[in-house]
Scaffold this motif. Structure first.
Motif, PDB file in Angstrom:
ATOM      1  N   LYS A 284      53.053  52.019  42.423  1.00  0.00           N
ATOM      2  CA  LYS A 284      53.187  53.141  43.353  1.00  0.00           C
ATOM      3  C   LYS A 284      54.517  53.852  43.180  1.00  0.00           C
ATOM      4  N   LEU A 287      54.489  56.017  40.036  1.00  0.00           N
ATOM      5  CA  LEU A 287      53.718  57.248  40.228  1.00  0.00           C
ATOM      6  C   LEU A 287      54.498  58.276  41.042  1.00  0.00           C
ATOM      7  N   GLN A 288      55.269  57.787  42.006  1.00  0.00           N
ATOM      8  CA  GLN A 288      56.006  58.693  42.888  1.00  0.00           C
ATOM      9  C   GLN A 288      57.300  59.192  42.260  1.00  0.00           C
ATOM     10  N   ARG A 294      53.478  59.429  35.550  1.00  0.00           N
ATOM     11  CA  ARG A 294      52.300  59.924  36.267  1.00  0.00           C
ATOM     12  C   ARG A 294      51.430  60.808  35.363  1.00  0.00           C
ATOM     13  N   GLU A 295      52.084  61.686  34.609  1.00  0.00           N
ATOM     14  CA  GLU A 295      51.330  62.601  33.742  1.00  0.00           C
ATOM     15  C   GLU A 295      50.667  61.864  32.586  1.00  0.00           C
TER      16      GLU A 295
END
Length: 616
Positions: A284, A287-288, A294-295
């Protein structure tokens, strides 16, 4: 075990002929896996008259093994390549098919019963002599559901393999043995599907060069943990299973292999699953906080290889597999002949897998509980003598706000504006802490008591104002005296849940005794549910549960059959199993799976283990 013993006695009381013939027609109507709940009692199904080849053979499996020459199957790598489904798809397909099959069978049986002129005529539809011809089409219907049916996979049922169809073995084996072969074949093919998904996790995600540059080594270690060790064990395990298939197209056993790996190699699962709390948090955060991560993950997930599945579904694979493997062994155990060597190896394998699953669960709980207790301790301010909250043997069972009623129970009091005031309860496995919430997300503790000294009782209905009110007695509180609280919950279900959690072993009007009935109501899970509170139960698709209590506003307190875990869950996540014979069969098989070791089986345990290792 008292519940299971009572259930076993009830199941044994069911008419044997009708139940066994019914199980042949519905095979997968009531179990945790497709086709998992049919009767495994020897002698059911085909007779010597139906299969002439059986007339002179008291042990059909032995004859089959003697007359069928070993036919090498595809190599295990080819087996993996032939599997058309990733493991996530495999699980979803199998559980959804199981739910639908059970639903249809339960509805058919219920509809037939409703249409019967009398109860005495109902067993006739279970007679089955005309419905169980010894023809190949009927054996095809013996109903292990095709979990790998896919345009890209030639693997279907064990009995659909070309080697099996051309061998003539289907004319020798009884239906019970064919169902057992299907159950063992499912364990093998599902392991192949699982290995395929693990391999994709490693090759497509973990070993991606761009991802390696984005992640710090410590982040990569937390994210992927010891997945390489898990995959290596799965590879060796799958190879052993494949070798067993190559011995003879009629599989002799697989549970001895499962037992060996569960006892000696599956500790890698404990290591991986115990890291789950840190893995989820790290994922998490990445991703943040890392746009590049994330990409890239979004791009990798779009690859057709992933079938639209997210990385998170691959990361959780080991925990899903070790739990599912235990259920697959249960499926085999329910089909083997009682008091046989194969029952012994299945029981041994199941016991070892239970130990692994329990250690995995404890590993996850230990990590999350420790952090939770530290967080709670920081939020508490003691108005009374301080109580040390953090302890390795303590964990949170339930927390939440209730209304405390003040003043005597008179009509004048009911008209006052300050009849109720908010209090906040933290209930641990051994301690109750009563607080008031104060500014700054803090809690001021004003009373406490050992959980063993709590008593709850219903307050008689006195109208809307006192609805959902119950009495909590502390036999010895923080001041070493007895204290009484009148508490109001927000709903009937919340009141029952608090009462069950506060004093689960105390006899009150709200404690249900349905668990002591011989025919306990049952439900199957049709929508997965993730527990939101410590007293709730996370449900997986196709779980079967006994109903121990329920509320009018839609909550059930139940016990899951395959692991005896108890908790609350919304009733709209489940469907009731209506047929009493199916419920009885479920309980009987549950008792068999969890029955105690007998001395003779314990004496033979080492011999079976040695024999499995020396098998050619």
């Amino acid at each position: 075990m008292e519940l299971l013993a009572a259930a076993f006695n009830a199941a044994c009381a069911v008419d044997h002929d009708s139940s066994t013939s019914e199980s042949d027609t519905r095979d997968s109507a009531a179990g945790h896996l497709p086709g998992s709940e049919s009767s495994s009692t020897p002698g059911n199904g085909a007779t010597p008259e139906e299969f002439p080849a059986l007339a002179d053979s008291p042990t059909t499996l032995t004859e089959a093994l003697q007359m069928i020459h070993p036919i090498p199957a595809d190599s295990w790598r080819n087996l993996i390549e032939q599997i058309g489904l990733l493991y996530q798809e495999y699980r979803d397909k199998s559980t959804l098919q199981e739910i639908e099959t059970r639903r249809q069978q339960d509805a058919e049986i219920q509809g037939s019963a409703d249409g019967c002129p009398s109860g005495e005529e109902a067993p006739e539809e279970d007679d089955g002599e005309e419905e169980e011809p010894a023809s190949p089409p009927e054996r095809k219907a013996l109903p292990q559901i095709c979990l790998l049916s896919n345009p890209h996979s030639r693997f279907n049922l064990w009995q659909d393999l070309p080697e099996i169809q051309s061998s003539g073995v289907l004319d020798i084996l009884q239906p019970e043995e064919i169902r057992l072969q299907e159950a063992m074949f499912e364990l093998i093919t599902s392991e192949a599907s699982y290995y395929k998904s693990l391999n994709l996790l490693v090759s497509h995600f973990m070993e991606n060069e761009r991802l390696k540059k984005i992640l710090h080594p410590s982040e990569a270690h937390i994210l992927f943990s010891n997945v390489l060790d898990v995959m290596a064990v799965s590879e060796r395990f799958l190879l052993e299973l494949e070798r067993r298939m190559e011995e003879n197209i009629v599989i002799s056993d697989v549970c001895d292999i499962v037992y060996h790996y569960a006892a000696d190699h599956f500790s890698v699962y404990i290591t991986y699953v115990s890291n789950q709390t840190y893995q989820e948090r790290t994922y998490k955060q990445l991703l943040q906080e890392k746009a590049a991560f994330r990409e890239l993950i979004a791009q990798l997930e779009l690859d057709p290889k992933c079938r639209g599945l997210p990385l998170s579904s691959f990361l959780i694979l080991p925990f899903q597999r070790i739990t599912r493997l235990k259920l697959l062994v249960q499926n085999i155990l329910k089909r083997v002949e009682e008091r046989s060597e194969r029952e012994g190896t299945a029981l041994d394998a199941h016991k070892e897998l239970e130990l692994v699953v329990k250690a995995c669960n404890e590993g996850v709980r230990k990590m999350s509980r420790t952090e939770q207790m530290i967080s709670i301790q920081k939020k508490m301010e003691f108005k009374i003598k301080s109580v040390p909250i953090i302890s390795h043997s303590r964990w949170l069972l339930k927390q939440g706000e209730l209304q405390q009623m003040s003043g005597p129970k008179t009509s004048r009091t009911l008209r006052t504006k300050k009849l109720f005031r908010e209090i906040y309860l933290f209930l641990f496995n051994d301690l109750l802490v009563i607080c008031r919430q104060i500014p700054g997300d803090k809690y001021q503790v004003f009373d406490s008591a050992p959980r063993g000294l709590l008593r709850v009782e219903e307050l008689e209905d006195q109208g809307q104002t006192l609805a959902n009110v119950f009495i909590l007695r502390l036999l010895e509180n923080s001041d070493d005296r007895e204290a009484t609280y009148m508490l109001k919950a927000s709903s009937q279900s919340e009141m029952k849940r608090w009462m069950t959690s506060l004093a689960p072993n105390r006899r009150t009007k709200f404690v249900s005794f349905t668990s002591r009935l011989l025919d306990c109501p049952q439900v199957q899970c049709v929508h997965p549910y993730v527990a939101q509170q410590p007293d709730e139960l996370t449900l997986e698709l196709a779980d079967i549960l006994n109903i121990l209590d329920k509320t009018e506003d839609g909550w059930i307190f139940g016990e899951r059959l395959h692991d005896q875990e108890r908790g609350w869950f919304p009733s709209n996540m489940t469907e009731e199993i209506l047929n009493p014979k199916i419920r009885s069969q479920n309980l009987k098989e549950c008792f068999r799976v969890h029955k105690m070791d007998d001395p003779q089986r314990s004496q033979n345990k080492d011999r079976r283990k040695l024999g499995s290792r020396n098998r050619q």
